[in-house]
Design an enzyme around this catalytic site. Structure first.
Site, PDB file in Angstrom:
ATOM      1  N   ARG A   1      85.606  86.076  42.902  1.00  0.00           N
ATOM      2  CA  ARG A   1      85.410  85.344  42.163  1.00  0.00           C
ATOM      3  C   ARG A   1      85.752  84.175  41.229  1.00  0.00           C
ATOM      4  O   ARG A   1      85.725  83.676  40.737  1.00  0.00           O
ATOM      5  CB  ARG A   1      84.838  86.082  40.906  1.00  0.00           C
ATOM      6  CG  ARG A   1      84.226  85.797  39.468  1.00  0.00           C
ATOM      7  CD  ARG A   1      82.985  86.570  39.261  1.00  0.00           C
ATOM      8  NE  ARG A   1      83.741  88.410  39.089  1.00  0.00           N
ATOM      9  CZ  ARG A   1      84.553  88.638  38.264  1.00  0.00           C
ATOM     10  NH1 ARG A   1      85.541  87.777  37.387  1.00  0.00           N
ATOM     11  NH2 ARG A   1      85.521  90.042  37.952  1.00  0.00           N
TER      12      ARG A   1
ATOM     13  N   LYS B   1      73.305  68.227  45.659  1.00  0.00           N
ATOM     14  CA  LYS B   1      72.484  66.233  45.567  1.00  0.00           C
ATOM     15  C   LYS B   1      73.558  66.081  46.797  1.00  0.00           C
ATOM     16  O   LYS B   1      73.839  65.740  47.834  1.00  0.00           O
ATOM     17  CB  LYS B   1      72.165  65.989  44.667  1.00  0.00           C
ATOM     18  CG  LYS B   1      71.628  67.126  43.224  1.00  0.00           C
ATOM     19  CD  LYS B   1      70.443  67.152  43.777  1.00  0.00           C
ATOM     20  CE  LYS B   1      69.475  68.288  42.705  1.00  0.00           C
ATOM     21  NZ  LYS B   1      70.495  69.319  42.086  1.00  0.00           N
TER      22      LYS B   1
ATOM     23  N   TYR C   1      68.667  66.051  32.749  1.00  0.00           N
ATOM     24  CA  TYR C   1      67.508  66.851  33.150  1.00  0.00           C
ATOM     25  C   TYR C   1      66.383  67.956  32.718  1.00  0.00           C
ATOM     26  O   TYR C   1      67.709  68.693  31.669  1.00  0.00           O
ATOM     27  CB  TYR C   1      68.805  67.786  34.246  1.00  0.00           C
ATOM     28  CG  TYR C   1      67.839  68.612  35.510  1.00  0.00           C
ATOM     29  CD1 TYR C   1      67.124  68.533  36.500  1.00  0.00           C
ATOM     30  CD2 TYR C   1      68.633  70.077  35.072  1.00  0.00           C
ATOM     31  CE1 TYR C   1      66.849  69.690  37.190  1.00  0.00           C
ATOM     32  CE2 TYR C   1      68.500  71.418  35.901  1.00  0.00           C
ATOM     33  CZ  TYR C   1      66.994  70.435  37.171  1.00  0.00           C
ATOM     34  OH  TYR C   1      66.443  71.525  37.985  1.00  0.00           O
TER      35      TYR C   1
ATOM     36  N   ASP D   1      77.323  63.774  33.658  1.00  0.00           N
ATOM     37  CA  ASP D   1      76.544  64.297  34.497  1.00  0.00           C
ATOM     38  C   ASP D   1      77.117  63.067  35.611  1.00  0.00           C
ATOM     39  O   ASP D   1      76.052  61.905  34.929  1.00  0.00           O
ATOM     40  CB  ASP D   1      75.333  65.073  34.283  1.00  0.00           C
ATOM     41  CG  ASP D   1      74.675  65.665  35.935  1.00  0.00           C
ATOM     42  OD1 ASP D   1      75.013  64.740  36.560  1.00  0.00           O
ATOM     43  OD2 ASP D   1      73.498  66.638  34.799  1.00  0.00           O
TER      44      ASP D   1
END
Length: 407
Positions: free
Chosen positions: A62, A212, A115, A187
């Protein structure tokens, strides 16, 4: 440390070699998948030194993993940043930035068209933690400057808005923000390297949905945040690995490492196909408007030429006419989208396959109709992610699909 001198290397060389070298144990060329939750130490002293950061190493996946670390080095090199942290999703990257860098009492200026899930976090979630958000058109420098307050800590926007395809002048926004001590967060999912390099234009933080273009094969959910070492360390330690717990999986990092090796070639083909399809759509009598930065009809065409390194990408949107042979535009949108054969109806982008979707009823349906209208997302808007197929076949597919609108 790679034995290859990557200083000044081209993008294609960085995409293949940055952050990776043959495995030191067995000489494997591909970076191994370290699919482990924890790591063992020879002594308590070694474990203590690694946990405290006195010596390099890994303790628990993690907090850090060799496969993830290789991907982080590569993405940082491609974006031109000092450091990177990869996350389990694009929203993990968004959340990591906002939680890692903001506190109660801060003010954020957010682009008015982002978004849908980012919009929800900005509009509804941050207020629960005492963070104030105003939505401003970041292309309007006068409005942007007027929105700045004494407690403004961040200006957040998408380099190319989703789905209205408006391009923000990163250099101008960064100059304004930095004069007032405000961080600029971009972004860059829609215009990844080698299309656009926001850090070189003055941005402080860049984030991606690696789902993406960064991965490019439609088989991974992941995100990334890139910036200077101080900011990324803060985001990693306080948000990604603790509050959010949104660390990327080693297997997904392995897939993205593989996908990045062909990124330069993929982006070239996406750009060629995108421009061809956009020019075709401008000739269709049922199409009211095409939103694509590479079209000379686009009011931001000159800015796009300055910023986008001769590649305008494969993402576009287009509106249908309001009345088509007695049919309302919402119905017409559904009929055209349903009639496509090569293009798949799906909400992602940047895949080898061409994807098409209707934002008002899909990606941005969780926004109110009023919020969509403010952002310029009309019911007659279709978003298209042009893939890697032959452009002649894609155009032929649209030609047959538009026939459903004939009398």
């Amino acid at each position: 440390m790679s034995k290859i001198d990557l200083e000044g290397a081209g993008f294609g060389t960085l995409a293949i070699h940055a952050g990776q070298e043959p495995d030191g144990m067995y000489g494997a060329l591909a970076t191994p998948i370290y699919q482990t939750s924890t790591f063992c130490f020879e002594t308590v002293e070694e474990g203590s030194a690694k946990f405290s950061g006195e010596i390099p190493g890994f303790c628990y996946s993690r907090g850090g993993n060799p496969t993830n670390a290789a991907l982080e080095r590569k993405i940082a090199a491609l974006e031109g940043g000092e450091a990177c942290v990869v996350t389990a999703s694009g929203m993990g990257a968004v959340g990591g930035v906002l939680i890692g860098l903001l506190k109660a009492g801060d003010h954020v200026i957010c682009g008015d068209c982002v978004y849908g899930c980012t919009d929800v976090v900005m509009r509804d979630t941050l207020s629960k933690f005492g963070v104030e958000v105003d939505f401003i058109d970041t292309c309007d420098m006068a409005a942007l400057e007027a929105a700045i307050k004494a407690n403004t800590k961040m200006i957040y926007f998408e380099t190319l808005t989703n789905p209205t395809m408006k391009l923000t002048d990163i250099r101008a926004v960064s100059d304004l923000a930095h004069a007032k001590g405000i961080k600029v967060v971009c972004d860059n999912t829609f215009t990844p390297p080698p299309e656009l390099f926001p850090l070189k234009l003055g941005a402080d933080i860049v984030l991606h949905s690696c789902t993406k273009y960064i991965n490019g094969h439609g088989d991974v959910i992941a995100g990334a945040v890139i910036g200077n070492l101080e900011d990324i360390t803060l985001i990693r330690k306080t948000a990604v690995t603790k509050i959010c717990g949104s660390t990327a999986s080693p297997f997904n990092s392995f897939l993205i490492l593989r996908g990045l090796q062909t990124m330069e070639l993929r982006m070239e083909r996406h750009g060629q196909n995108g421009l061809a399809v956009a020019k075709y759509l401008e000739t269709v009598p049922y199409v009211k408007k095409v939103y694509y930065p590479g079209l000379e009809s686009n009011p931001q065409y000159n800015l796009a030429n300055e910023m986008l390194n001769d590649n305008f990408g494969g993402i576009m949107a287009f509106e249908l006419n309001d009345d088509i042979n007695g049919m309302d535009s919402f119905t017409a949108c559904k009929k055209v989208v349903n009639a496509l054969k090569i293009a798949s109806i799906a909400v992602s982008l940047g895949d080898p396959e061409t994807l098409v979707q209707h934002p008002a009823s899909m990606t941005h349906a969780n926004m109110s109709k009023e919020a969509r209208a403010e952002a310029g997302i009309q019911d007659n808007l279709i978003r298209l992610s042009v893939g890697l197929e032959s452009k002649e076949d894609l155009i032929a597919d649209f030609e047959q699909a538009f026939k459903v609108l004939e009398k």
